[in-house]
Enzyme design. Structure first.
Site, mmCIF file in Angstrom:
data_model
loop_
_atom_site.group_PDB
_atom_site.id
_atom_site.type_symbol
_atom_site.label_atom_id
_atom_site.label_comp_id
_atom_site.label_asym_id
_atom_site.label_seq_id
_atom_site.Cartn_x
_atom_site.Cartn_y
_atom_site.Cartn_z
ATOM 1 C CG ASN A 173 63.738 55.128 32.760
ATOM 2 O OD1 ASN A 173 63.054 54.154 32.423
ATOM 3 N ND2 ASN A 173 63.813 55.564 34.006
ATOM 4 C CG HIS A 219 61.125 51.729 33.875
ATOM 5 N ND1 HIS A 219 60.715 52.779 34.664
ATOM 6 C CD2 HIS A 219 60.051 51.412 33.111
ATOM 7 C CE1 HIS A 219 59.463 53.064 34.381
ATOM 8 N NE2 HIS A 219 59.037 52.268 33.446
ATOM 9 C CG ASP A 232 55.386 47.394 38.482
ATOM 10 O OD1 ASP A 232 54.192 47.219 38.201
ATOM 11 O OD2 ASP A 232 56.213 47.895 37.694
ATOM 12 C CD GLU A 255 62.707 53.736 37.373
ATOM 13 O OE1 GLU A 255 63.072 53.756 36.180
ATOM 14 O OE2 GLU A 255 61.660 54.273 37.760
HETATM 15 P P1 PGA Z 1 53.501 52.955 29.531
HETATM 16 O O1 PGA Z 1 54.584 52.605 30.636
HETATM 17 O O2 PGA Z 1 52.934 51.650 29.072
HETATM 18 O O3 PGA Z 1 52.465 53.774 30.265
HETATM 19 O O4 PGA Z 1 54.199 53.708 28.459
HETATM 20 C C1 PGA Z 1 55.492 51.602 30.349
HETATM 21 C C2 PGA Z 1 56.437 51.446 31.528
HETATM 22 O O5 PGA Z 1 56.737 52.446 32.201
HETATM 23 O O6 PGA Z 1 56.888 50.325 31.769
#
Ligand code: PGA
Length: 243
Positions: free
Chosen positions: A136, A138, A67, A143
Site C-alpha cells: 500500500n 507504506h 519500527d 500507513e
Molecule cells: P516485505 O515488507 O519486505 O515483507 O515485503 C515490506 C514492508 O511492508 O515495508
C-alpha cells in the site's frame, strides 16, 4: 534519484550489502537505519557472509530500526527485535548497546516515541536508511492516510498490512493491530536512503511511489523529495520503471 534494476536477487543482495559495507568503510561510526520484512533479508545474509570473510565490521556502528509491533515482548518469535537478532545482530560484531529498536511493550508508549526520537537526534541522525515498501506504499509503518507524522508515533496497522504479515503468525488474530514507527520526518532526514523492492507484486506500487504524484496516500512517494535516494529493485519489481 539513482535507480538500479537487477536481473537476479543475488545481484540485488550483493549491491545493497556492498553499499552498506562501503558506508561503513568510509565512516566506521555510521548510524544505520534498518528495516525488517522479507525484502532486506538477502542483504543481511550477504553482510553476514562479508563479515565472516573479514570484509565488513560493525564494531563502531550504531543502528536504529524503523519500527516494532506494540504489545509483543522483545523475546516474542515475531518481534522485530527477534527478527534483527536472527538475521543480523547475533552474527556480526555490533556491540549490544549500539542497536536500537522502539520498545513495543513500553509502559508509556508516548514517552517511548519521544525517547526514540531524542536518541536518534543524539546520535546525530541517520547516515544510511534502508527501506522496504509495503503493497500500500507504506514505509516503516507509516500507513496511507489523510495525514502523515514527522516523528516517532503509534500507528494503527492497516488491515492490508496485518493480512500481509499474517504469514508470520499462527493466525490473523495474533497479528498486533498497532506498532511504533519512526515518522516520515525521521526517514527524510537520513543523509542517504536506500529503498529496496523485489517481486512482481511490488511493481505497481513502486511505480506509483517513484513516478506518481507525491501524496500522503502513498507515503513512499514522499521519498521523491529526498536529495539522495537510491532505489534498488529486482527486474520484477522494477518492470514498470524500465522505460
Ligand atoms: P516485505 O515488507 O519486505 O515483507 O515485503 C515490506 C514492508 O511492508 O515495508
Amino acid at each position: 534519484m539513482n535507480l538500479f534494476i537487477y536481473e537476479s536477487n543475488e545481484q540485488l543482495n550483493a549491491a545493497a550489502a556492498n553499499l552498506m559495507a562501503a558506508e561503513l568503510q568510509r565512516n566506521p561510526k555510521a548510524v544505520l537505519g534498518l528495516a525488517t520484512g522479507s525484502t532486506p533479508i538477502g542483504m543481511y545474509e550477504k553482510l553476514v557472509e562479508m563479515h565472516r570473510a573479514g570484509l565488513v565490521s560493525f564494531r563502531e556502528a550504531t543502528t536504529y530500526n524503523l519500527d516494532e509491533y506494540v504489545g509483543l515482548p522483545r523475546d516474542h518469535e515475531e518481534s522485530y527485535y527477534t527478527f534483527m537478532n536472527r538475521h543480523l545482530f547475533r552474527h556480526v560484531d555490533l556491540p549490544e548497546g549500539s542497536t536500537h529498536l522502539p520498545l513495543g511493550n513500553a509502559e508509556n508508549p508516548a514517552d517511548e516515541c519521544l525517547r526514540y526520537d531524542a536518541s536518534i537526534e543524539q546520535a546525530n541522525g541517520i547516515d544510511l536508511q534502508i527501506l522496504g515498501i509495503g503493497h500500500n506504499g507504506h514505509v516503516g509503518f507509516n500507513e496511507p492516510g489523510d495525514e502523515l507524522h514527522s516523528g516517532t508515533h503509534i500507528v494503527q496497522l492497516a488491515e492490508e498490512t496485518r493480512k500481509a504479515n499474517a504469514r508470520f503468525f499462527a493466525s490473523l488474530d495474533e497479528v498486533p493491530s498497532e506498532a511504533i514507527t519512526v515518522g516520515m520526518g525521521v526517514i527524510l532526514k537520513a543523509r542517504t536512503i536506500l529503498l529496496l523492492a523485489r517481486g512482481a507484486d511490488k511493481a505497481e506500487i513502486l511505480k506509483r511511489a517513484l513516478r506518481g504524484p507525491i501524496t500522503t496516500q502513498v507515503p513512499a512517494s514522499l521519498l521523491q523529495l529526498h536529495p539522495n535516494l537510491i532505489v534498488m529493485a529486482d527486474s520484477e519489481a522494477g518492470r514498470l520503471l524500465q522505460a
